[in-house]
Motif scaffolding. Structure first.
Motif, short mmCIF file in Angstrom:
data_model
loop_
_atom_site.label_atom_id
_atom_site.label_comp_id
_atom_site.label_asym_id
_atom_site.label_seq_id
_atom_site.Cartn_x
_atom_site.Cartn_y
_atom_site.Cartn_z
N HIS A 58 27.29 -45.29 -21.19
CA HIS A 58 26.75 -45.51 -21.89
C HIS A 58 27.58 -45.79 -23.30
O HIS A 58 27.29 -45.43 -24.48
N HIS A 59 28.53 -47.14 -23.37
CA HIS A 59 29.01 -47.35 -23.89
C HIS A 59 28.72 -49.26 -23.97
O HIS A 59 28.64 -49.72 -23.20
N LYS A 60 29.02 -49.29 -25.13
CA LYS A 60 28.90 -50.77 -25.70
C LYS A 60 27.48 -51.15 -25.64
O LYS A 60 27.55 -52.97 -25.34
N THR A 61 26.18 -50.36 -25.07
CA THR A 61 25.15 -51.24 -24.61
C THR A 61 24.15 -51.74 -25.99
O THR A 61 23.60 -52.01 -25.80
N GLU A 62 25.21 -50.90 -26.99
CA GLU A 62 24.01 -51.25 -27.69
C GLU A 62 24.52 -52.51 -29.28
O GLU A 62 23.32 -52.78 -29.87
N LYS A 63 25.43 -52.98 -28.77
CA LYS A 63 26.63 -53.51 -29.49
C LYS A 63 26.22 -54.73 -29.31
O LYS A 63 26.96 -55.75 -28.01
N ARG A 64 25.29 -55.33 -29.79
CA ARG A 64 24.46 -57.38 -29.43
C ARG A 64 26.05 -58.00 -28.97
O ARG A 64 25.55 -59.03 -28.50
N ALA A 65 26.05 -57.83 -29.79
CA ALA A 65 27.82 -59.39 -30.34
C ALA A 65 28.30 -59.12 -29.26
O ALA A 65 28.64 -60.27 -28.08
N PHE A 66 28.31 -57.90 -28.38
CA PHE A 66 29.06 -57.50 -27.56
C PHE A 66 28.72 -58.22 -26.00
O PHE A 66 29.76 -58.86 -25.44
N GLN A 67 27.41 -57.85 -26.10
CA GLN A 67 26.71 -57.95 -25.00
C GLN A 67 26.50 -59.63 -25.02
O GLN A 67 26.55 -59.62 -24.27
N CYS A 68 26.24 -59.96 -25.93
CA CYS A 68 25.95 -61.66 -25.79
C CYS A 68 27.59 -62.38 -25.15
O CYS A 68 27.54 -63.04 -24.43
N VAL A 69 28.70 -61.57 -25.69
CA VAL A 69 30.16 -62.68 -24.68
C VAL A 69 30.01 -61.60 -23.96
O VAL A 69 31.05 -62.93 -22.43
N PHE A 70 30.30 -60.78 -23.35
CA PHE A 70 29.56 -59.72 -21.79
C PHE A 70 28.88 -61.43 -21.00
O PHE A 70 29.34 -60.95 -20.23
N LEU A 71 27.89 -61.29 -21.05
CA LEU A 71 27.33 -61.83 -20.90
C LEU A 71 27.24 -63.71 -20.52
O LEU A 71 27.57 -64.26 -19.01
N LEU A 72 28.14 -64.26 -21.08
CA LEU A 72 28.77 -65.06 -21.06
C LEU A 72 30.07 -64.93 -20.02
O LEU A 72 30.00 -65.90 -19.49
N THR A 73 30.83 -63.90 -19.98
CA THR A 73 31.51 -64.16 -18.75
C THR A 73 31.07 -63.53 -17.49
O THR A 73 31.88 -64.30 -16.79
#
Length: 87
Positions: A58-73
């Protein structure tokens, strides 16, 4: 081909471990693993391990900016895979 699969398995296992260590450090208030490192691992092919670790810890799942970059990866990996298949 077998060597690539082994390398990806190791990379994904390392990614899961680092996410776990970062979550543990966050709880203790200790020094964290830089987000850029987590993204680098994902873009190198460790995104399945990153996805698993995000859900497991349950880590980094709520951090929107992190998730956006992760989606790009993930999308970049998918695009590279499609390109390799079409060659």
């Amino acid at each position: 081909m077998q060597g690539t699969a082994i390398a990806l398995a190791i990379l994904n296992a390392l990614t899961v471990v680092l996410y776990g260590l970062d979550k543990s450090a966050a709880r203790r208030g200790d020094r964290r693993i830089p987000e850029n490192m987590l993204h680098l691992l994902a873009v190198m092919g460790g995104w399945p391990g990153a996805f698993l670790a995000q859900r497991l810890f349950h880590h980094k799942t709520e951090k929107r900016a992190f998730q956006c970059v992760f989606l790009l990866t993930v999308l970049a990996n998918g695009a590279c895979l499609l390109w390799m298949i079409r060659q």
